[in-house]
Design a protein around this motif. Structure first.
Motif, mmCIF file in Angstrom:
data_model
loop_
_atom_site.group_PDB
_atom_site.id
_atom_site.type_symbol
_atom_site.label_atom_id
_atom_site.label_comp_id
_atom_site.label_asym_id
_atom_site.label_seq_id
_atom_site.Cartn_x
_atom_site.Cartn_y
_atom_site.Cartn_z
ATOM 1 N N THR A 8 35.636 1.207 120.992
ATOM 2 C CA THR A 8 36.834 1.697 121.659
ATOM 3 C C THR A 8 36.899 3.216 121.658
ATOM 4 O O THR A 8 37.276 3.845 122.647
ATOM 5 N N TRP A 15 37.967 4.443 132.242
ATOM 6 C CA TRP A 15 37.223 3.227 132.619
ATOM 7 C C TRP A 15 37.430 2.088 131.623
ATOM 8 O O TRP A 15 36.629 1.160 131.562
ATOM 9 N N GLN A 16 38.475 2.142 130.849
ATOM 10 C CA GLN A 16 38.675 1.157 129.784
ATOM 11 C C GLN A 16 38.655 -0.275 130.313
ATOM 12 O O GLN A 16 38.079 -1.176 129.689
ATOM 13 N N GLU A 17 39.311 -0.484 131.464
ATOM 14 C CA GLU A 17 39.399 -1.846 132.013
ATOM 15 C C GLU A 17 38.040 -2.362 132.472
ATOM 16 O O GLU A 17 37.861 -3.576 132.618
ATOM 17 N N ALA A 18 37.091 -1.485 132.727
ATOM 18 C CA ALA A 18 35.785 -1.904 133.246
ATOM 19 C C ALA A 18 34.790 -2.203 132.135
ATOM 20 O O ALA A 18 33.693 -2.696 132.422
ATOM 21 N N ASP A 21 35.189 -6.681 127.251
ATOM 22 C CA ASP A 21 36.315 -6.884 126.332
ATOM 23 C C ASP A 21 35.783 -7.476 125.028
ATOM 24 O O ASP A 21 35.792 -8.687 124.805
ATOM 25 N N GLU A 129 32.747 -11.296 131.764
ATOM 26 C CA GLU A 129 32.698 -9.903 131.318
ATOM 27 C C GLU A 129 31.421 -9.215 131.807
ATOM 28 O O GLU A 129 31.456 -8.063 132.246
ATOM 29 N N LYS A 132 31.671 -8.515 135.499
ATOM 30 C CA LYS A 132 32.610 -7.407 135.724
ATOM 31 C C LYS A 132 31.925 -6.068 135.455
ATOM 32 O O LYS A 132 32.036 -5.123 136.258
ATOM 33 N N LYS A 693 51.659 -1.235 131.487
ATOM 34 C CA LYS A 693 50.774 -0.673 130.462
ATOM 35 C C LYS A 693 51.521 0.388 129.664
ATOM 36 O O LYS A 693 52.155 1.278 130.231
ATOM 37 N N VAL A 762 43.540 5.854 134.960
ATOM 38 C CA VAL A 762 42.857 4.657 134.456
ATOM 39 C C VAL A 762 42.858 3.566 135.521
ATOM 40 O O VAL A 762 41.850 2.887 135.747
ATOM 41 N N GLY A 763 44.006 3.406 136.190
ATOM 42 C CA GLY A 763 44.094 2.369 137.215
ATOM 43 C C GLY A 763 43.170 2.613 138.387
ATOM 44 O O GLY A 763 42.709 1.680 139.042
ATOM 45 N N TYR A 765 40.294 4.363 137.992
ATOM 46 C CA TYR A 765 38.976 4.663 137.401
ATOM 47 C C TYR A 765 38.550 6.099 137.716
ATOM 48 O O TYR A 765 37.394 6.367 138.006
#
Length: 783
Positions: A8, A15-18, A21, A129, A132, A693, A762-763, A765
């Motif tokens: 993390t 790019w956290q969402e990409a 997980d 994942e 993605k 968020k 972030v949304g 990227y």
């Protein structure tokens, strides 16, 4: 540190969402492990030490001998192959879907075993994942390829422009280069290896480095260097200058004058082949290559970190289930685009050598300093002096309080004269110190909650100030201001210093002069880069709308709207030392009509700057929200004017006007703060009345911030309601308290404003800023 936390911490924030997980997949394995424990055989559960029953039984088995056992193991290769085949746990395939790219699908071969449904769910989520991640990676690779193509075309034009401006004497045989009377290259010049044709692949325009650049850099210190250079020179062919026929300059206005010229003429000017144009184009290309290099490094980090995460989670799966599936999955990972792609690496190498070759004259060390600037190391010296100055500030505050109480200055006959003349001079520094303290606290919490504030503000990498540096500057300024005010107060109380009246009254002016001298100091001391960034941004705010509006410009203008009282204090400096007799603390300038008009004008400057900035963004970006925002600031200007006029003239009419305009602008500003700037009060969000968020884990913090913002916004009404008429507090002191409350509100606003901006990045990227390129290709002529 566990891998999950390290994973993390090393992510690209935007790019956290990409990313894979990892924590979610780890929780699935925990569920699988809990199931296995609950359904384990009773004999295994009852065993005191884990595995002791198995070891006890093995003690009664026949001993086959060391040599014989080893021999039998070596000779059973065929059985091993069978066992390996029988022990296969997963089968990974690439499934092609119509109209889309192929995606990877893992087949779990042990679904019939007890708990197999848990493992099937794990591999299904693992596939999701992986698909993605690889989809995002491929998309980014295509983006950097397209950007590399564009940079290649820009380099074509830049090199041709260099030839036209510098008119170099290349020193090649006349049959290779022919110079005409105008010192331009003949049309017969052939495109060199470092200039690609328009249909070439990405970054071929800079592949000259692969033929000559690396040899020169590696063999500079060898004895055969001159011979190599001669051979490279013989192979060199200049860039075709015909490229410039289809190119127009695309340099952003650097000054207000150039902006006005471009408004009158056109924003895209023809090339004049001047050195000034060449210099600006080179600076823009350097900036573009640095940003492109940064993007490539982020992409490389993204790929490697995800490959490591998939490897780690599969090893954790093997450990949890006692299977051997990680080998099969690793083989698939190595063969995939994520595992074996080297597009980013190749581009990184080419950009490095290109930058070194074309912009720093072959000095690799200097070039890498531009491409990879190192962050400044935090030293204990900063912490030491921050603590020292903070302790001194507290001691000086205590000394001032003791002096006031000991000499009964609150009941002194000259109290009003001191508060009306001297207090506003020193309160200026209090406003600045408080704002710096709030900014330091913002930086601390932005860093703690991983808000990428250096990227948002556009700080040059490695030059942004941390919270310790900000607190150091704030505490240092507070020591200067408090020491000066205590010295001034002491001279006031001491009858022996009566003959030094002029020196005593000039102390605030000298202090202001010292602060301005430090701020404008051109020497590379006291964080020059940050000081100049502040000065440049302040100039853009003052000259709005003559500069293109960037986020630092309007954020700073918003800060200045909370420093109205500080700006008025600067006006009072002029009044006190120019118009009045400062030696006797008597001035009448505040009663003049000119001063009253300027009192209104200087207060509306930051709001006018924001109003003009919004209008420029409205015309450039065609965003209707900027039009509404400009109306909000215009209403604030009207409210500020009517409130000031009511304070000067009084009367029922002005009171009604001030109350109505202040009420309207208070409601509008509060709504804009909470809904637009902070993105809160969304009824249907995952977090009711907040937003989907949130970075702060405690939701109560957001509700407290909402309440505080509403309460502190009501300070706008203080002049209308005449709350300042308090017997125990002087009017000037009350105005200072109100100004400090507004600065506190702005500090709270800053954190949530940048948090919302970060989440928007972030949304989308958006991890690197877009840089304007120097040249604009005329597609119609080039076809």
């Amino acid at each position: 540190m566990k891998f999950g936390k390290e994973f993390t911490s090393q992510m690209v924030h935007e790019w956290q969402e990409a990313y894979m997980d990892y924590n979610y997949l780890k929780n699935l394995l925990k569920d699988l492990l809990d199931f296995k424990k609950k359904n384990a055989p009773l004999s295994e559960v009852a065993a005191t030490p884990e595995g002791s029953l198995k070891r006890r039984i093995s003690m009664y088995r026949a001993f086959s001998g060391l040599q014989s056992r080893y021999t039998s193991f070596k000779g059973s290769s065929g059985n091993n192959n069978n066992n390996n085949h029988e022990d296969e746990v997963i089968l990974v395939n690439t499934v092609q879907q119509e109209g889309s790219q192929g995606h990877h699908q893992t087949m779990f071969l042990m679904s019939s075993e007890e708990g197999g449904e848990y493992e099937m769910i794990f591999f299904k989520r693992l596939d999701d994942e992986f698909n993605k991640v690889i989809t995002f990676y491929k998309k980014k690779v295509e983006e950097v390829k397209d950007e590399a193509d564009e940079l290649s075309k820009q380099m074509d034009a830049l090199i041709a422009l260099r030839i036209m401006v510098d008119k170099p004497s290349i020193g090649m045989p006349s049959d290779q280069v022919m110079m005409d009377d105008d010192s331009t290259l003949s049309p017969g010049s052939v495109v060199p290896t470092h200039i690609r044709s328009p249909g070439g692949s990405h970054m071929e325009a800079i592949q000259e480095v692969e033929m000559t650049g690396e040899e020169i850099l590696e063999e500079e210190s060898t004895s055969g260097n001159r011979e190599k250079e001669k051979r490279n020179l013989m192979r060199f062919r200049p860039a075709p200058i015909e490229i410039l026929d289809n190119v127009k300059i695309n340099i952003d206005p650097a000054t207000p004058i150039s902006t006005l010229k471009n408004v009158i003429r056109t924003s895209k000017a023809n090339l004049k082949f001047s050195k000034d144009e060449l210099k600006k184009a080179e600076e823009q290309m350097k900036t573009a290559l640095v940003e492109f290099y940064k993007k490539l490094r982020l992409l490389k980090s993204y790929r490697l970190l995800n490959v490591l995460a998939f490897s780690k989670i599969m090893k954790k799966y093997d450990k949890t289930t006692s299977r051997k599936a990680s080998k099969s999955y690793s083989d698939m990972l190595d063969k995939s685009d994520l595992g074996n792609s080297d597009e980013a690496n190749k581009l990184i190498e080419r950009v490095e050598v290109t930058f070194v070759k074309h912009f720093v004259n072959g000095n690799r060390r200097k070039g890498m300093k531009h491409l990879r600037p190192q962050a400044k190391r935090e030293t204990h010296r900063v912490t030491f002096f921050m603590g020292l100055f903070s302790g001194c500030s507290i001691a000086l505050v205590a000394a001032i309080v003791v002096a006031i109480r000991a000499q009964h200055l609150l009941e002194h006959k000259d109290r009003d004269k001191y508060m009306n003349n001297i207090f506003p001079l020193y309160s200026l520094f209090g406003y600045i110190v408080l704002h710096m303290l709030m900014y330091g606290a913002n930086v601390y919490y932005w860093k703690r909650f991983r808000v990428n504030y250096p990227f948002i503000f556009g700080f040059k990498q490695g030059t942004e100030l941390g919270y310790k540096q900000v607190f150091l500057l704030a505490s240092g300024l507070s020591v200067l201001a408090l020491a000066a005010s205590l010295f001034h107060l002491d001279m006031d109380m001491d009858p022996k210093t009566g003959s030094y009246e002029t020196v005593k009254e000039l102390i605030p002016l000298v202090l202001l002069f010292v602060i301005l001298l430090i701020t404008f100091c051109p020497l590379n001391i006291l964080y020059r880069s940050s000081r100049f960034f502040f000065l440049r941004t302040s100039w853009h705010c003052l000259c709005a709308p003559l500069y293109k509006v960037t986020l630092p410009d309007f954020i700073l203008a918003d800060q200045l709207t909370s420093q109205v009282q500080a700006i008025r204090s600067l006006q009072f400096y002029v009044c006190y030392y120019v118009w009045g007799n400062f030696k006797t603390r008597s001035n009448t300038c505040q009663d003049s009509e000119v001063y009253k008009i300027l009192y209104i004008v200087v207060a509306i400057i930051p709001f006018w700057s924001r109003f003009i900035q919004c209008l420029r963004r409205l015309f450039e970006e065609k965003d209707s929200m900027q039009g509404l925002n400009s109306l909000k600031y215009f209403s604030t200007i009207v409210a500020l004017v009517t409130r000031t006029l009511y304070d000067q003239k009084r009367g029922t009419f002005w009171k009604v006007m001030a109350a109505s305009t202040s009420g309207i602008t208070t409601i509008a500003n509060t709504y804009w703060d909470l809904v637009i700037d902070w993105g809160l009060l969304q009824r249907n969000s995952k977090n009711p009345w907040l937003r989907d968020k949130l970075l702060v884990p405690h939701k109560i913090v957001y509700f407290v911030a909402i309440v505080l913002d509403i309460i502190l916004r009501l300070v706008w009404m203080q002049l209308v309601l005449d709350i300042k008429d308090l017997s125990f507090l002087h009017e000037k002191a009350f105005l200072a308290v109100v100004a400090c409350l507004e600065i506190l509100r702005r500090g709270i606003w800053n954190f949530f404003r940048l948090e919302n901006e970060h989440l928007n990045n972030v949304g989308k990227y958006r991890a690197s800023k877009s840089v304007p390129l120097p040249f604009n290709y005329d597609e119609d002529k080039s076809m």
